[in-house]
Design a protein around this motif. Structure first.
Motif, PDB file in Angstrom:
ATOM      1  N   ALA A   1       1.365  -1.099  48.677  1.00 22.06           N
ATOM      2  CA  ALA A   1       1.238  -0.900  50.119  1.00 22.06           C
ATOM      3  C   ALA A   1      -0.017  -1.594  50.644  1.00 22.06           C
ATOM      4  O   ALA A   1      -0.042  -2.069  51.794  1.00 22.06           O
ATOM      5  CB  ALA A   1       1.210   0.582  50.454  1.00 22.06           C
ATOM      6  N   ARG A   2      -1.053  -1.676  49.822  1.00 20.13           N
ATOM      7  CA  ARG A   2      -2.256  -2.437  50.179  1.00 20.13           C
ATOM      8  C   ARG A   2      -1.996  -3.938  50.093  1.00 20.13           C
ATOM      9  O   ARG A   2      -2.497  -4.717  50.924  1.00 20.13           O
ATOM     10  CB  ARG A   2      -3.406  -2.043  49.247  1.00 20.13           C
TER      11      ARG A   2
ATOM     12  N   ALA B   1      -8.156  -3.518  44.568  1.00 17.58           N
ATOM     13  CA  ALA B   1      -6.863  -4.126  44.888  1.00 17.58           C
ATOM     14  C   ALA B   1      -6.926  -5.635  45.028  1.00 17.58           C
ATOM     15  O   ALA B   1      -5.886  -6.292  45.043  1.00 17.58           O
ATOM     16  CB  ALA B   1      -6.311  -3.515  46.182  1.00 17.58           C
ATOM     17  N   ASN B   2      -8.126  -6.199  45.111  1.00 21.01           N
ATOM     18  CA  ASN B   2      -8.226  -7.642  45.324  1.00 21.01           C
ATOM     19  C   ASN B   2      -7.560  -8.439  44.212  1.00 21.01           C
ATOM     20  O   ASN B   2      -6.982  -9.508  44.457  1.00 21.01           O
ATOM     21  CB  ASN B   2      -9.696  -8.062  45.451  1.00 21.01           C
ATOM     22  N   ALA B   3      -7.639  -7.935  42.972  1.00 16.85           N
ATOM     23  CA  ALA B   3      -7.008  -8.652  41.858  1.00 16.85           C
ATOM     24  C   ALA B   3      -5.494  -8.672  42.027  1.00 16.85           C
ATOM     25  O   ALA B   3      -4.847  -9.704  41.789  1.00 16.85           O
ATOM     26  CB  ALA B   3      -7.379  -7.987  40.534  1.00 16.85           C
ATOM     27  N   HIS B   4      -4.907  -7.570  42.449  1.00 16.39           N
ATOM     28  CA  HIS B   4      -3.470  -7.526  42.662  1.00 16.39           C
ATOM     29  C   HIS B   4      -3.062  -8.398  43.850  1.00 16.39           C
ATOM     30  O   HIS B   4      -2.027  -9.053  43.821  1.00 16.39           O
ATOM     31  CB  HIS B   4      -3.015  -6.083  42.892  1.00 16.39           C
TER      32      HIS B   4
ATOM     33  N   ASP C   1      -2.066   4.545  41.752  1.00 17.08           N
ATOM     34  CA  ASP C   1      -0.615   4.615  41.894  1.00 17.08           C
ATOM     35  C   ASP C   1      -0.061   3.258  42.312  1.00 17.08           C
ATOM     36  O   ASP C   1      -0.543   2.636  43.271  1.00 17.08           O
ATOM     37  CB  ASP C   1      -0.276   5.675  42.938  1.00 17.08           C
ATOM     38  N   ALA C   2       0.966   2.781  41.602  1.00 19.34           N
ATOM     39  CA  ALA C   2       1.488   1.437  41.836  1.00 19.34           C
ATOM     40  C   ALA C   2       2.036   1.283  43.246  1.00 19.34           C
ATOM     41  O   ALA C   2       1.849   0.240  43.889  1.00 19.34           O
ATOM     42  CB  ALA C   2       2.569   1.108  40.805  1.00 19.34           C
ATOM     43  N   LEU C   3       2.725   2.302  43.745  1.00 21.60           N
ATOM     44  CA  LEU C   3       3.313   2.191  45.076  1.00 21.60           C
ATOM     45  C   LEU C   3       2.223   2.076  46.141  1.00 21.60           C
ATOM     46  O   LEU C   3       2.334   1.274  47.077  1.00 21.60           O
ATOM     47  CB  LEU C   3       4.233   3.388  45.330  1.00 21.60           C
TER      48      LEU C   3
END
Length: 358
Positions: A57-58, A21-24, A51-53
């Motif tokens: 949330a992260r 998730a760090n990239a997002h 999952d995108a949702l």
């Protein structure tokens, strides 16, 4: 025409599947520094990846202002669960959540679930509209002051302020009420790509933000006018609808002129019309289309997210801010505030106040 109408900008932060998730988080923070209204994270049952949702949330606790809009496929999923998940994202982001409704059209995706065969697009978008409708009703099913949280009496909620929605759709029924208290925004922002014919009606009826694909300001203006007429026909104030043009953006060569008409280049799975040029070229296009009244803003999908989003924020957006065409800070704390949309009252509370029935 409406040069004083605020310009709205959003960006996609997807790309190749990532399991970290760090990239997002980094991309969302970059968009936040540019004061963009929101970021989207595309998703479908046909692509690998988390999952995108859940990913957004992260991202939520790692950001503070930017709106967060995951794609949520309404086909093969339970509307009650969709409503609960989007409401939860609104809570964990403190009022910055939206969701982009999409449908699943292929037999291969249907077989993943095994509950029903693939259906025509018109039927799927009718169902998506019903999911948006029941979602809003479930978010309204808790009145804003339904929570008591009285430790002394052991009462958590005033049950008189929880309401059954008793929704009957073409493919599902939902009794309610919700299991998540009313979200901070009242109703998280609903986004629909309204370019295709079957999606146009649910977009006009239920969406707060509609994405369209257009190769000219005249085409964009026509689509916007059509959507506004559709919203009015459903009893909505068309001024509460935000229409953004989707562009897939390639800013890899700052010295390369943009393609005439925006029609050249790859189409990237049909998501967005292709633009190739430099950050200044993009700023000029955004300025021209928005000042002419054709659109309320743009949803930009960087062809190479890390490279192109940086050039959008530090090049295109910075230039628009320098020209006083785009804000330099977020005007509020919620996505609705960024978009200039009011927080809706619960339909059940309004009905009770008027002595009527919703």
């Amino acid at each position: 025409m409406s040069a004083t109408r605020p310009l709205h900008l959003a960006a996609e932060i997807g790309g190749p599947p990532r399991y970290d998730a760090n990239a997002h988080v980094a991309l969302a923070r970059l968009a936040e520094r540019g004061a963009l209204d929101f970021v989207t994270l595309n998703d479908s049952f046909a692509r690998p990846g988390p999952d995108a949702l859940a990913v957004l949330a992260r991202v939520a606790p790692a950001t503070s202002r930017i709106g967060l809009v995951p794609t949520v496929t309404t086909t093969h999923t339970e509307p009650f669960h969709v409503s609960s998940a989007v409401a939860t994202l609104d809570w964990v982001s403190r009022g910055r959540a939206g969701w982009q409704a999409d449908v699943s059209t292929t037999g291969a995706e249907a077989r993943l679930f095994g509950r029903r065969a693939a259906a025509p697009a018109a039927e799927l978008w009718q169902e998506a509209g019903e999911v948006a409708d029941v979602g809003a009703r479930l978010w309204d099913s808790w009145e804003d002051d339904a929570e008591i949280r009285d430790v002394a009496t052991g009462r958590f909620v005033d049950r008189a302020k929880l309401h059954y929605v008793d929704f009957e759709g073409s493919h599902f029924s939902v009794r309610g009420p919700a299991i998540v208290p009313r979200p901070p925004q009242g109703r998280p922002v609903t986004v629909i790509d309204g370019t295709s014919g079957p999606a146009r009606e649910p977009a006009a009826r239920h969406a707060d933000v509609v994405l369209v694909r257009a190769t000219s300001p005249e085409q964009a203006q026509s689509l916007r006018d059509d959507l506004r007429r559709g919203a009015a026909a459903h009893g909505r104030d068309p001024d509460t609808l935000r229409v953004l043009v989707s562009l897939t953006v390639d800013l890899g060569d700052a010295e390369t002129a943009p393609e005439p008409g925006l029609t050249s280049g790859p189409r990237l799975a049909g998501r967005g019309t292709y633009f190739r040029g430099g950050p200044v070229d993009l700023a000029e296009l955004i300025t021209r289309w928005h000042r002419g009244g054709a659109v309320d803003g743009f949803h930009l999908t960087p062809i190479t997210p890390e490279r192109d989003l940086e050039r959008i924020v530090n090049g295109t957006v910075a230039l628009l801010q320098h020209r006083s065409l785009f804000r330099s800070f977020h005007p509020g704390g919620t996505l609705r505030e960024h978009l200039g949309l009011s927080r809706p009252a619960s339909r059940f509370a309004a009905a009770a106040a008027s002595g009527g029935k919703s």
